[in-house]
Design a protein around this motif. Structure first.
Motif, short mmCIF file in Angstrom:
data_model
loop_
_atom_site.label_atom_id
_atom_site.label_comp_id
_atom_site.label_asym_id
_atom_site.label_seq_id
_atom_site.Cartn_x
_atom_site.Cartn_y
_atom_site.Cartn_z
N GLY A 106 0.96 -1.14 -0.02
CA GLY A 106 0.14 0.07 0.01
C GLY A 106 0.90 1.13 -0.05
O GLY A 106 0.36 2.33 -0.64
N LEU A 107 1.86 1.18 0.70
CA LEU A 107 2.90 2.24 0.94
C LEU A 107 3.25 2.74 -0.61
O LEU A 107 3.78 3.86 -0.97
CB LEU A 107 3.80 2.24 2.01
CG LEU A 107 3.48 2.37 3.42
CD1 LEU A 107 4.68 2.22 4.43
CD2 LEU A 107 2.72 3.86 3.65
N PHE A 108 3.79 1.37 -1.07
CA PHE A 108 4.25 1.55 -2.50
C PHE A 108 3.47 2.39 -3.53
O PHE A 108 3.73 3.22 -4.14
CB PHE A 108 4.88 0.04 -2.94
CG PHE A 108 5.36 0.13 -4.27
CD1 PHE A 108 6.91 0.32 -4.44
CD2 PHE A 108 4.89 -0.40 -5.43
CE1 PHE A 108 7.38 0.37 -5.84
CE2 PHE A 108 5.24 -0.15 -6.84
CZ PHE A 108 6.53 -0.02 -6.91
N LEU A 109 2.26 2.01 -3.41
CA LEU A 109 1.10 2.35 -4.23
C LEU A 109 1.03 4.05 -4.38
O LEU A 109 0.81 4.72 -5.09
CB LEU A 109 0.00 1.62 -4.43
CG LEU A 109 0.01 0.16 -4.81
CD1 LEU A 109 -1.25 -0.53 -4.82
CD2 LEU A 109 0.53 0.02 -6.19
N ILE A 110 0.99 4.21 -2.66
CA ILE A 110 0.55 5.62 -2.47
C ILE A 110 1.88 6.37 -2.98
O ILE A 110 1.61 7.56 -3.43
CB ILE A 110 0.44 5.79 -1.10
CG1 ILE A 110 -0.91 4.88 -0.70
CG2 ILE A 110 0.37 7.30 -0.51
CD1 ILE A 110 -1.12 4.91 1.17
N THR A 111 3.15 6.00 -2.65
CA THR A 111 4.45 6.79 -3.08
C THR A 111 4.21 6.94 -4.60
O THR A 111 4.75 7.89 -5.16
CB THR A 111 5.62 6.13 -2.75
OG1 THR A 111 5.42 5.89 -1.10
CG2 THR A 111 6.82 6.80 -3.07
N LEU A 112 4.07 6.00 -5.43
CA LEU A 112 4.14 6.08 -6.72
C LEU A 112 3.02 7.05 -7.18
O LEU A 112 3.25 7.73 -8.31
CB LEU A 112 3.71 4.54 -7.42
CG LEU A 112 3.79 4.32 -8.76
CD1 LEU A 112 4.98 4.62 -9.18
CD2 LEU A 112 3.47 2.87 -9.05
N THR A 113 1.62 7.27 -6.63
CA THR A 113 0.65 7.90 -6.93
C THR A 113 1.41 9.44 -6.54
O THR A 113 1.02 10.34 -7.63
CB THR A 113 -0.46 7.88 -6.23
OG1 THR A 113 -0.83 6.51 -6.55
CG2 THR A 113 -1.71 8.78 -6.52
N VAL A 114 1.82 9.60 -5.50
CA VAL A 114 2.26 11.05 -5.32
C VAL A 114 3.32 11.65 -6.11
O VAL A 114 3.31 12.42 -6.64
CB VAL A 114 2.91 11.00 -3.66
CG1 VAL A 114 3.59 12.27 -3.40
CG2 VAL A 114 1.48 10.73 -2.95
N GLU A 115 4.30 10.65 -6.24
CA GLU A 115 5.52 11.02 -7.30
C GLU A 115 4.68 11.26 -8.71
O GLU A 115 5.48 12.02 -9.55
CB GLU A 115 6.30 10.07 -7.42
CG GLU A 115 7.15 10.07 -5.96
CD GLU A 115 8.34 9.02 -5.62
OE1 GLU A 115 8.14 8.21 -6.68
OE2 GLU A 115 9.09 9.01 -4.90
N SER A 116 3.72 10.52 -9.27
CA SER A 116 3.38 10.70 -10.36
C SER A 116 2.54 11.99 -10.60
O SER A 116 2.87 12.63 -11.48
CB SER A 116 2.27 9.50 -10.85
OG SER A 116 2.84 8.33 -10.93
#
Length: 409
Positions: free
Chosen positions: A49-59
């Motif tokens: 979940g943290l990986f996906l959240i980080t990926l969304t923010v950086e996108s």
């Protein structure tokens, strides 16, 4: 100039950057096994979940997909290494804090994504509670480098205060944990010392009772048997021989008892240097029983030297010894036959007596002879049987294997 603090600081720095990791601690949910079994899958799901959240923010920051994937992986990698390798997790965290900020938007108050900021705090909190104080100081000092170089000046003071608070609390937790472990070890050592002292006191008490009671009576028996032929007139030769045999048996029993008392009184007795009896001593024991008036027949087949291990030979000797003593005590006047046969895999021992000619006299109640013989046989992995015969006699038999495993047991 005292160079010792400098050397300690340099060793701590080397350990902080390149040294071995801190040993893994006990799992937090180890006390609750039902919850602990779900810790790993839940942790992996939270990391995903943290990986996906980080990926969304950086996108949303406008980073390209490969860079966003790289930064998201660097954000969650320390959390995966944290349970087993906390120092490695901290090193990865510092690397992520320095790298994952180059493309942050200019209007952001913080140079890091929320998952990276919160994850770095969690990693630091675990590390400072697991490393010793010199390494902790270097961990905190190096952790301030990203703060001083990348954080906005208006936000540096709160972050530095947070780092200092984490360091103090972590050091206190570590010292408390070490104190509890030291206290538990000291308590366990004290309990073992009390148990050892209680065992030693009990052994000393048993040795004292044996010396004061049994040894005294055995000494009287030996003295009376030796002086009886001189105090009595017209003693027949067979009776005089029996007195001599009684005195010799009493002296042998006293010698064995003194050796046993030495073992009981010694806190840590070394290996027994006195030779232990074996099958070669059966003839002498049977001759002593005959001189004492017990009609014994020995049927012992040939035994190759080295075929019978020493523990097996000693057990066989003691079983025959106890069997003869029981026959003399409980089957007065009965003929006794001792059979010892050495096979390919084990030794067969049998002591049987014919029906008694007279009722035995009271001897102070039942003893532990059969129990001791059974324990000797079973300790070597063998078998033991005892019981009456159809003609009214009694027999004990044991099978003692040669195998080393039984001897070790």
């Amino acid at each position: 100039m005292n160079r010792q603090p400098i050397a300690v600081a340099l060793r701590a720095l080397r350990h902080t950057l390149l040294g071995r990791d801190a040993p893994p601690s006990r799992r937090l949910l180890a006390r609750w096994p039902r919850l602990d079994r779900y810790a790993t899958p839940v942790g992996l799901l939270a990391t995903l979940g943290l990986f996906l959240i980080t990926l969304t923010v950086e996108s949303e920051w406008g980073l390209s997909t490969p860079i966003a994937l790289l930064f998201a992986a660097m954000t969650v990698a320390p959390l995966l290494a944290l349970p087993r390798r906390p120092l490695l997790a901290w090193r990865l965290t510092v690397l992520a804090l320095l790298i994952c900020t180059f493309n942050a938007p200019a209007d952001q108050a913080w140079p890091w994504t929320p998952p990276l900021a919160l994850g770095s705090i969690a990693v630091l909190a675990v590390v400072v509670a697991r490393v010793d104080r010199p390494v902790l100081l270097w961990v905190v000092a190096i952790s301030t480098v990203p703060v001083l170089t990348l954080v906005d000046p208006d936000n540096r003071v709160p972050v530095l205060l947070l780092l200092g608070a984490l360091a103090i609390v972590g050091d206190l937790l570590r010292r408390n944990r070490l104190s509890r472990h030291a206290l538990a070890a000291q308590t366990e050592q004290s309990e073992r010392e009390q148990e050892r002292r209680a065992v030693l006191e009990e052994r000393t008490r048993i040795a004292r009772e044996m010396h004061d009671v049994v040894a005294h009576h055995m000494s009287l028996i030996a003295v009376q048997a030796e002086t009886a032929p001189y105090r009595l007139t017209d003693v027949p030769a067979p009776a005089a021989a029996e007195f001599v045999a009684i005195a010799a048996s009493a002296r042998d029993a006293l010698t064995d008892m003194r050796r046993l008392l030495g073992v009981l009184r010694s806190e840590s007795s070394g290996p027994q240097t006195a030779p232990q009896p074996d099958l070669a001593d059966l003839d002498a024991m049977v001759d002593a029983a005959r001189r004492a008036g017990l009609p014994v027949t020995l049927d012992a087949g040939p035994v190759d030297d080295g075929q019978v291990p020493a523990p097996v030979g000693l057990a066989a000797y003691r079983i025959v010894q106890e069997g003869l003593a029981n026959a003399a005590r409980h089957a007065v006047g009965a003929a006794v036959r001792v059979t010892v046969r050495a096979g390919h895999s084990g030794l067969e021992v049998r002591v049987e007596n014919s029906p008694a000619d007279a009722r035995p006299t009271a001897d102070g109640g039942p003893g532990h002879g059969l129990t001791g013989m059974r324990e000797r046989a079973t300790s070597l992995g063998g078998t033991f049987t005892a019981g009456p015969l159809p003609d009214g006699g009694y027999a004990v038999a044991a099978e003692l294997p040669y195998d080393a495993e039984g001897g070790d047991r």
